[in-house]
Design a protein around this motif. Sequence first.
Motif, PDB file in Angstrom:
ATOM      1  N   CYS A 102     -72.486  39.362 -27.912  1.00 36.41           N
ATOM      2  CA  CYS A 102     -72.818  38.828 -26.869  1.00 36.41           C
ATOM      3  C   CYS A 102     -71.543  38.287 -26.045  1.00 36.41           C
ATOM      4  O   CYS A 102     -70.802  37.753 -26.503  1.00 36.41           O
ATOM      5  N   GLY A 103     -71.778  38.370 -24.678  1.00 34.84           N
ATOM      6  CA  GLY A 103     -70.909  37.810 -23.778  1.00 34.84           C
ATOM      7  C   GLY A 103     -70.843  38.297 -22.372  1.00 34.84           C
ATOM      8  O   GLY A 103     -71.853  38.715 -21.876  1.00 34.84           O
ATOM      9  N   LEU A 104     -69.891  38.264 -21.695  1.00 30.45           N
ATOM     10  CA  LEU A 104     -69.881  38.750 -20.243  1.00 30.45           C
ATOM     11  C   LEU A 104     -68.949  39.824 -20.098  1.00 30.45           C
ATOM     12  O   LEU A 104     -67.803  39.730 -20.561  1.00 30.45           O
ATOM     13  N   THR A 105     -69.273  40.523 -19.084  1.00 27.12           N
ATOM     14  CA  THR A 105     -68.528  41.745 -18.946  1.00 27.12           C
ATOM     15  C   THR A 105     -68.501  41.988 -17.448  1.00 27.12           C
ATOM     16  O   THR A 105     -69.586  41.857 -16.723  1.00 27.12           O
ATOM     17  N   TRP A 106     -67.549  42.635 -16.660  1.00 28.92           N
ATOM     18  CA  TRP A 106     -67.453  43.110 -15.441  1.00 28.92           C
ATOM     19  C   TRP A 106     -68.384  44.487 -15.132  1.00 28.92           C
ATOM     20  O   TRP A 106     -68.321  45.424 -15.979  1.00 28.92           O
TER      21      TRP A 106
ATOM     22  N   GLY B 152     -73.127  49.040  -6.289  1.00 33.51           N
ATOM     23  CA  GLY B 152     -71.883  49.305  -5.679  1.00 33.51           C
ATOM     24  C   GLY B 152     -71.078  48.168  -5.508  1.00 33.51           C
ATOM     25  O   GLY B 152     -70.047  48.023  -5.049  1.00 33.51           O
ATOM     26  N   GLU B 153     -71.422  46.989  -6.155  1.00 33.30           N
ATOM     27  CA  GLU B 153     -70.769  45.733  -6.182  1.00 33.30           C
ATOM     28  C   GLU B 153     -70.384  45.174  -7.685  1.00 33.30           C
ATOM     29  O   GLU B 153     -71.337  45.593  -8.533  1.00 33.30           O
ATOM     30  N   ARG B 154     -69.296  44.495  -7.792  1.00 34.25           N
ATOM     31  CA  ARG B 154     -68.954  44.428  -9.184  1.00 34.25           C
ATOM     32  C   ARG B 154     -69.408  42.737  -9.272  1.00 34.25           C
ATOM     33  O   ARG B 154     -69.346  42.024  -8.588  1.00 34.25           O
ATOM     34  N   HIS B 155     -70.081  42.647 -10.502  1.00 33.15           N
ATOM     35  CA  HIS B 155     -70.535  41.464 -10.887  1.00 33.15           C
ATOM     36  C   HIS B 155     -70.349  41.427 -12.405  1.00 33.15           C
ATOM     37  O   HIS B 155     -70.095  41.997 -13.142  1.00 33.15           O
TER      38      HIS B 155
ATOM     39  N   GLY C  40     -68.927  27.224 -11.208  1.00 32.01           N
ATOM     40  CA  GLY C  40     -69.736  27.421 -10.010  1.00 32.01           C
ATOM     41  C   GLY C  40     -70.050  29.163  -9.649  1.00 32.01           C
ATOM     42  O   GLY C  40     -70.318  29.307  -8.524  1.00 32.01           O
ATOM     43  N   SER C  41     -69.758  29.827 -10.779  1.00 33.79           N
ATOM     44  CA  SER C  41     -70.190  31.352 -10.395  1.00 33.79           C
ATOM     45  C   SER C  41     -71.378  31.788 -10.787  1.00 33.79           C
ATOM     46  O   SER C  41     -72.252  30.927 -11.464  1.00 33.79           O
ATOM     47  N   SER C  42     -71.998  32.861 -10.503  1.00 34.91           N
ATOM     48  CA  SER C  42     -73.154  33.327 -10.653  1.00 34.91           C
ATOM     49  C   SER C  42     -72.946  34.680 -11.602  1.00 34.91           C
ATOM     50  O   SER C  42     -71.815  35.209 -11.746  1.00 34.91           O
ATOM     51  N   ILE C  43     -73.898  35.140 -12.178  1.00 41.10           N
ATOM     52  CA  ILE C  43     -73.887  36.176 -13.192  1.00 41.10           C
ATOM     53  C   ILE C  43     -75.095  37.099 -13.049  1.00 41.10           C
ATOM     54  O   ILE C  43     -76.092  36.906 -12.307  1.00 41.10           O
ATOM     55  N   TRP C  44     -75.095  38.263 -13.647  1.00 40.49           N
ATOM     56  CA  TRP C  44     -76.167  39.353 -13.472  1.00 40.49           C
ATOM     57  C   TRP C  44     -76.811  39.225 -14.985  1.00 40.49           C
ATOM     58  O   TRP C  44     -75.890  39.320 -15.926  1.00 40.49           O
TER      59      TRP C  44
END
Length: 143
Positions: free
Chosen positions: A76-80, A85-88, A120-124
């Motif tokens: 589990c984790g975070l990836t770009w 068409g946008e990077r999140h 203060g960031s958001s994620i998908w």
Amino acid sequence: MLPEPTARLRFREMSDDDLDRMSALLGDPEVMRFYPAPKTRAQAQSWIDWNVRNYAEHGFGLWVVETHDGEFVGDCGLTWQTVGGERHVEVGYHVRAELQGRGLATELRRRAGTRRAQEGSSIWSRSSTRGTCRRSASHRSSG
């Protein structure tokens, strides 16, 4: 930086020592049912290599998840990711089939997004049951 442990689970960086476990996880058709196909052992090694690069380049990636007793749960984790068409940054996870249905994925998803929320960031958050994406605040990454 690793996410803080939860009451049931802890995170650690992947390494080549995880190849057998990651190969079994990513090669399981049930775990990979929302992917085009389960991954081969060679693809599991590439997955590990990709995450090790992500740790170095971005400070995050998918981490190995274990119980506090050391039982392998998944990753589990975070990836770009590119969405529309946008990077999140996206929260992703895989949980061993026999451990699904116990609330572990929800617990993992919430904890993995905590650091981004503190920044203060958001994620998908991708819902594998619906195959859709939506933007959500990291601290609320539920769904």
